[in-house]
Design a protein around this motif. Structure first.
Motif, short mmCIF file in Angstrom:
data_model
loop_
_atom_site.label_atom_id
_atom_site.label_comp_id
_atom_site.label_asym_id
_atom_site.label_seq_id
_atom_site.Cartn_x
_atom_site.Cartn_y
_atom_site.Cartn_z
N LEU A 164 0.82 -1.21 0.00
CA LEU A 164 0.00 0.00 0.00
C LEU A 164 0.86 1.26 0.00
O LEU A 164 0.50 2.27 -0.62
CB LEU A 164 -0.93 0.00 1.21
N ASN A 165 1.99 1.22 0.68
CA ASN A 165 2.88 2.38 0.69
C ASN A 165 3.36 2.73 -0.72
O ASN A 165 3.57 3.91 -1.05
CB ASN A 165 4.10 2.12 1.58
N THR A 173 0.48 3.41 -13.57
CA THR A 173 -0.70 3.20 -14.40
C THR A 173 -1.80 2.56 -13.56
O THR A 173 -1.55 2.03 -12.47
CB THR A 173 -0.39 2.28 -15.58
N GLN A 174 -3.03 2.58 -14.10
CA GLN A 174 -4.13 1.95 -13.38
C GLN A 174 -3.91 0.47 -13.23
O GLN A 174 -4.25 -0.13 -12.20
CB GLN A 174 -5.45 2.21 -14.13
N ARG A 175 -3.32 -0.16 -14.23
CA ARG A 175 -3.02 -1.59 -14.14
C ARG A 175 -2.08 -1.89 -12.98
O ARG A 175 -2.29 -2.84 -12.22
CB ARG A 175 -2.40 -2.07 -15.45
N VAL A 176 -1.04 -1.07 -12.84
CA VAL A 176 -0.09 -1.28 -11.74
C VAL A 176 -0.78 -1.05 -10.40
O VAL A 176 -0.58 -1.82 -9.45
CB VAL A 176 1.12 -0.34 -11.90
N TYR A 181 -2.93 -3.29 -5.26
CA TYR A 181 -4.03 -3.61 -4.35
C TYR A 181 -4.19 -5.13 -4.24
O TYR A 181 -4.47 -5.66 -3.15
CB TYR A 181 -5.32 -2.96 -4.81
N ALA A 182 -4.05 -5.83 -5.36
CA ALA A 182 -4.16 -7.29 -5.33
C ALA A 182 -3.05 -7.90 -4.49
O ALA A 182 -3.28 -8.86 -3.73
CB ALA A 182 -4.12 -7.85 -6.75
N ALA A 215 -9.29 -6.36 -1.83
CA ALA A 215 -9.63 -7.20 -2.98
C ALA A 215 -10.65 -6.51 -3.87
O ALA A 215 -10.58 -6.60 -5.10
CB ALA A 215 -10.16 -8.55 -2.50
N GLU A 216 -11.61 -5.81 -3.26
CA GLU A 216 -12.59 -5.08 -4.06
C GLU A 216 -11.92 -3.99 -4.89
O GLU A 216 -12.27 -3.77 -6.05
CB GLU A 216 -13.67 -4.48 -3.15
N MET A 217 -10.95 -3.30 -4.31
CA MET A 217 -10.26 -2.25 -5.04
C MET A 217 -9.39 -2.82 -6.16
O MET A 217 -9.17 -2.16 -7.17
CB MET A 217 -9.41 -1.41 -4.09
N SER A 218 -8.93 -4.05 -5.99
CA SER A 218 -8.08 -4.66 -7.01
C SER A 218 -8.88 -5.20 -8.19
O SER A 218 -8.40 -5.23 -9.32
CB SER A 218 -7.27 -5.80 -6.39
#
Length: 428
Positions: A164-165, A173-176, A181-182, A215-218
């Motif tokens: 998270l840090n 990028t959004q993918r990263v 998060y995953a 997990a929801e955010m990922s």
């Protein structure tokens, strides 16, 4: 494609006496240590590295290679994707430091990126994600060897925080960001599992809530499945089958169970274990029949996350069936699944072997085979018998049942002496 030879790797191999074939064999063995399966590299794979045809091996392969050499991949001449030339390893990837800490390198990178100064913001990329995934593989391997330990829970929780840090350590990028998060959810789910396995249920619930949010955010279906499936297992161990079924149903209704029968099989097998606790004989049998059918239909070569590859197979299915039929009092069927489980367990599944062996002893004792049951229980390794909370409790219950059925017998005396010696050895 640039195929500049990797002279750094060639030099290291020459200095340490490795041929292409011998290095491939060593990396394959390292892969087996933390995934449970021998790697599939051969001499041509290493020759591809030396020739520059493969400039950045897969994450698990890099981790295994780093274990063999004691050096980070960048110090061996490999180039992360997106870079055009080898870059010296940053200070936090000093090999000695990597061996001393799981999180120091990542924490140092995050702190450096977040600190004020004139340098341009750091770019967070998939190479950062892949380093975290290697750490996740280490946590999985440690769990299968030891299980339930507070240290595993704490390490996993710390790595979740480090993932998270990195979200705030630079641009990405959004993918990263989704992948980070995953990763955080994966680590938090491992902390949750270690707490469940150690019977620290209040701590497990805290990890559960954080893991579910991450997990929801990922948006990662596989990690969502893992977390909700673990939640069902937690409530099963707590003796709350209704809550367990509800949580497990969330996992079973995810799209991933329709895409991959192996996930469907695991969900069904855990449902069977819960139904055993609920004393639903018909439902238990049906669930395991469907779980076996789904496993038989699954493509063994399909891509699956490391946590799934490392533990779910025929042995684990039989382990869950053993638990279910033991709960139902179907001791002969439980013993059948115990033997099948123990004969198929992979070498790295130390915790699972101790649990299955202890359950087998219970099944044998319930059938009146006092001597055989005691011999089985005594075969549980001492460290698992005295340090793994679940195994310790089951062996204590075994001893109480043995004394109740064979009070005053030489078998009880043998067991009492054995457990006394084990306890003294751990406190000496």
């Amino acid at each position: 494609m640039d195929t500049t030879r990797n002279a750094t790797l060639e030099t290291w191999m020459g200095e340490h006496g490795y041929s292409s074939n011998s290095l491939a064999e060593a990396v394959n063995k390292a892969l087996e240590r933390f995934t449970g399966r021998m790697g599939g590299l051969d001499g041509s794979s290493v020759r591809g590295w030396k020739a520059g045809r493969v400039r950045w091996p897969k994450a698990a392969t890099r981790k295994a290679l780093e274990d063999v050499t004691g050096l980070p991949a960048t110090a061996l001449g490999f180039v992360p994707r997106g870079r055009t030339s080898p870059t010296p390893a940053p200070p936090q990837e000093d090999p000695d430091m990597k061996r001393r800490t799981l999180v120091g390198g990542i924490a140092a990178a995050a702190a450096a990126a977040a600190s004020p100064g004139t340098a341009a913001p750091r770019r967070i990329g998939m190479s950062d994600v892949e380093r975290l995934q290697c750490r996740f593989a280490e946590i999985i391997a440690s769990d299968h060897r030891h299980g339930g330990q507070l240290s595993i829970e704490q390490q996993a929780a710390a790595l979740a925080d480090e993932a998270l840090n990195l979200q705030n350590a630079g641009s990405a990028t959004q993918r990263v960001r989704s992948s980070l998060y995953a990763c955080a959810a994966s680590f938090r789910s491992s902390a949750m599992w270690a707490a469940i396995d150690g019977r620290r249920y209040n701590d497990a619930k805290v990890h559960m809530r954080e893991a579910q949010a991450l997990a929801e955010m990922s948006g990662d279906q596989a990690i969502k499945f893992r977390i909700w499936s673990h939640t069902g297992t937690m409530y099963r161990h707590m003796g709350c089958p209704a809550d367990a079924l509800a949580a497990n149903d969330v996992a079973r209704n995810l799209h991933i169970t329709r895409r991959d029968p192996m996930f469907a099989s695991l969900g069904l097998a855990r449902q069977g274990a819960i139904l055993g606790v609920a004393q639903d004989r018909t439902g238990t049998r049906r669930a395991f029949d469907h779980a076996q059918d789904a496993m038989d239909r699954a493509n063994p070569d399909a891509y699956r996350p490391v946590w799934m590859i490392a533990f779910y197979d025929q042995a684990e299915l039989d382990s869950l069936a053993l638990s279910a039929y033991l709960s139902l009092g179907a001791y002969q069927t439980a013993e059948f699944h115990a033997h099948r489980c123990l004969s198929a367990l992979r070498p790295h599944m130390c915790r699972s072997k101790a649990i299955a062996t202890t359950r087998l002893a219970h099944a044998q004792l319930a059938q009146g085979a006092d001597d055989a049951a005691t011999f089985t229980a005594m075969s549980v390794p001492q460290d698992a018998a005295t340090q793994h909370p679940r195994v310790t409790r089951m062996l204590q219950e075994f001893g109480a049942a043995l004394r109740a059925t064979a009070q005053g017998s030489s078998t009880v005396q043998t067991w009492t002496e054995h457990t006394g010696e084990a306890w003294r050895a751990t406190t000496a």
